[in-house]
Motif scaffolding. Structure first.
Motif, PDB file in Angstrom:
ATOM      1  N   GLU A 163       0.821  -1.215   0.000  1.00 41.99           N
ATOM      2  CA  GLU A 163       0.000   0.000   0.000  1.00 41.99           C
ATOM      3  C   GLU A 163       0.851   1.259   0.000  1.00 41.99           C
ATOM      4  OE1 GLU A 163      -3.234   0.603  -0.612  1.00 41.99           O
ATOM      5  OE2 GLU A 163      -3.238  -1.538  -1.049  1.00 41.99           O
ATOM      6  N   GLU A 164       1.968   1.258   0.746  1.00 43.52           N
ATOM      7  CA  GLU A 164       2.825   2.454   0.762  1.00 43.52           C
ATOM      8  C   GLU A 164       3.449   2.712  -0.602  1.00 43.52           C
ATOM      9  OE1 GLU A 164       5.206  -0.915   2.730  1.00 43.52           O
ATOM     10  OE2 GLU A 164       3.206  -0.099   2.947  1.00 43.52           O
ATOM     11  N   GLU A 165       3.679   1.654  -1.390  1.00 42.27           N
ATOM     12  CA  GLU A 165       4.176   1.843  -2.754  1.00 42.27           C
ATOM     13  C   GLU A 165       3.088   2.447  -3.636  1.00 42.27           C
ATOM     14  OE1 GLU A 165       7.388  -1.647  -3.438  1.00 42.27           O
ATOM     15  OE2 GLU A 165       5.315  -2.303  -3.122  1.00 42.27           O
ATOM     16  N   ARG A 166       1.885   1.985  -3.453  1.00 36.72           N
ATOM     17  CA  ARG A 166       0.756   2.528  -4.218  1.00 36.72           C
ATOM     18  C   ARG A 166       0.504   3.985  -3.868  1.00 36.72           C
ATOM     19  NH1 ARG A 166      -2.354  -2.948  -3.904  1.00 36.72           N
ATOM     20  NH2 ARG A 166      -1.955  -3.731  -6.000  1.00 36.72           N
ATOM     21  N   ALA A 167       0.913   4.395  -2.672  1.00 33.91           N
ATOM     22  CA  ALA A 167       0.750   5.791  -2.256  1.00 33.91           C
ATOM     23  C   ALA A 167       1.566   6.722  -3.141  1.00 33.91           C
ATOM     24  CB  ALA A 167       1.145   5.957  -0.796  1.00 33.91           C
ATOM     25  N   GLY A 168       2.565   6.189  -3.816  1.00 37.33           N
ATOM     26  CA  GLY A 168       3.400   6.991  -4.723  1.00 37.33           C
ATOM     27  C   GLY A 168       2.751   7.242  -6.067  1.00 37.33           C
ATOM     28  N   ILE A 169       1.579   6.704  -6.286  1.00 37.77           N
ATOM     29  CA  ILE A 169       0.859   6.899  -7.549  1.00 37.77           C
ATOM     30  C   ILE A 169      -0.021   8.134  -7.418  1.00 37.77           C
ATOM     31  CG2 ILE A 169      -0.864   5.941  -9.134  1.00 37.77           C
ATOM     32  CD1 ILE A 169       0.076   3.141  -8.170  1.00 37.77           C
ATOM     33  N   VAL A 170       0.109   9.036  -8.339  1.00 34.59           N
ATOM     34  CA  VAL A 170      -0.708  10.244  -8.357  1.00 34.59           C
ATOM     35  C   VAL A 170      -1.555  10.219  -9.624  1.00 34.59           C
ATOM     36  CG1 VAL A 170      -0.704  12.767  -8.437  1.00 34.59           C
ATOM     37  CG2 VAL A 170       1.052  11.551  -7.119  1.00 34.59           C
ATOM     38  N   ARG A 171      -2.844  10.378  -9.467  1.00 41.24           N
ATOM     39  CA  ARG A 171      -3.759  10.442 -10.612  1.00 41.24           C
ATOM     40  C   ARG A 171      -4.260  11.858 -10.751  1.00 41.24           C
ATOM     41  NH1 ARG A 171      -6.101   4.980 -11.741  1.00 41.24           N
ATOM     42  NH2 ARG A 171      -5.100   3.605 -10.261  1.00 41.24           N
ATOM     43  N   ILE A 172      -4.156  12.365 -11.937  1.00 37.55           N
ATOM     44  CA  ILE A 172      -4.574  13.748 -12.188  1.00 37.55           C
ATOM     45  C   ILE A 172      -5.676  13.761 -13.239  1.00 37.55           C
ATOM     46  CG2 ILE A 172      -3.818  16.005 -13.020  1.00 37.55           C
ATOM     47  CD1 ILE A 172      -1.041  15.268 -11.935  1.00 37.55           C
TER      48      ILE A 172
END
Length: 172
Positions: A163-172
Motif C-alpha cells: 500500500e505504501e508503494e501505491r501511495a506513490g501513484i498520483v492520478r490527475i
C-alpha cells in the motif's frame, strides 16, 4: 501467464542449481532482448550469452562486490550498448535487460541483474572496463550490467505491491 503475474512472481535470484538452461529457452530470452524497443530504432544493443564455466567465473570477478554468485549460474548475458550507434545506449540496454528478465521468468528461469556501470573492481579498476576487456570489445561498447540466469535453488516468494508503494501513484 499474464504479464502482471509474471512480474509478481519474478525475484532477483542469486542461488542456482547446476541444471543448464536449454538452448531453445536461452534463445527465447535473447529474442526478448532483441525485440525490446530502442530510441529511434537504432538498435545499439549487443548480446553476449555466456555458458562457459571459466568465463562465468571471470565475469563474477569484474567488480568488487555483488557479482560473485554469477560463477554458479547456468549462464549469463552481457548486454552492451554501442554508444557510437546511439547516445541512449543506457536506456536501450536497460529496457532490453528488463525484457529478458521477464521472458526468463515466463520460461521458468530465474535471473538477477548485476550492476556494472559506475562500479569498481577489487583493485579499484573500472568494472565496466573490466567487462569490455573480458569480452575484447571496443571502448564504444558500454555496459550497464549483465544478467545471471539459471534455475533457482530454492522457492521464490511472490510479491504484491505494498500500500505504501501505491501511495506513490498520483492520478490527475
Amino acid at each position: 501467464m499474464e504479464l502482471l503475474e509474471i512480474m509478481k512472481q519474478r525475484r532477483s535470484v542469486r542461488g542456482y542449481t547446476d541444471e543448464p538452461v536449454p538452448e531453445d529457452i536461452l534463445q527465447k530470452i535473447l529474442d526478448a532482448g532483441i525485440l525490446a524497443p530502442t530510441s529511434m530504432n537504432r538498435r545499439p544493443c549487443r548480446f553476449f550469452a555466456v555458458t562457459d564455466r571459466e568465463m562465468l567465473i571471470n565475469l563474477s570477478q569484474v567488480k568488487k562486490a555483488g557479482g560473485a554468485f554469477v560463477k554458479d549460474a547456468a549462464c549469463a548475458i552481457a548486454v552492451f550498448g554501442d554508444e557510437a550507434v546511439a547516445d541512449t545506449w543506457m536506456e536501450d540496454v536497460s529496457i532490453a535487460m528488463s525484457f529478458m528478465m521477464l521472458e526468463a521468468e515466463e520460461q521458468g528461469i530465474s535471473s538477477c541483474w548485476v550492476q556494472t556501470a559506475m562500479r569498481k573492481g577489487e583493485d579499484g579498476s573500472d568494472a565496466e572496463a573490466n567487462v569490455r576487456k573480458l569480452f575484447g570489445v571496443p571502448d564504444s561498447y558500454r555496459i550497464a550490467g549483465f544478467l545471471s540466469l539459471g534455475y533457482a535453488d530454492r522457492p521464490k516468494q511472490r510479491r504484491e505491491p505494498a500500500e505504501e508503494e501505491r501511495a506513490g501513484i498520483v492520478r490527475i
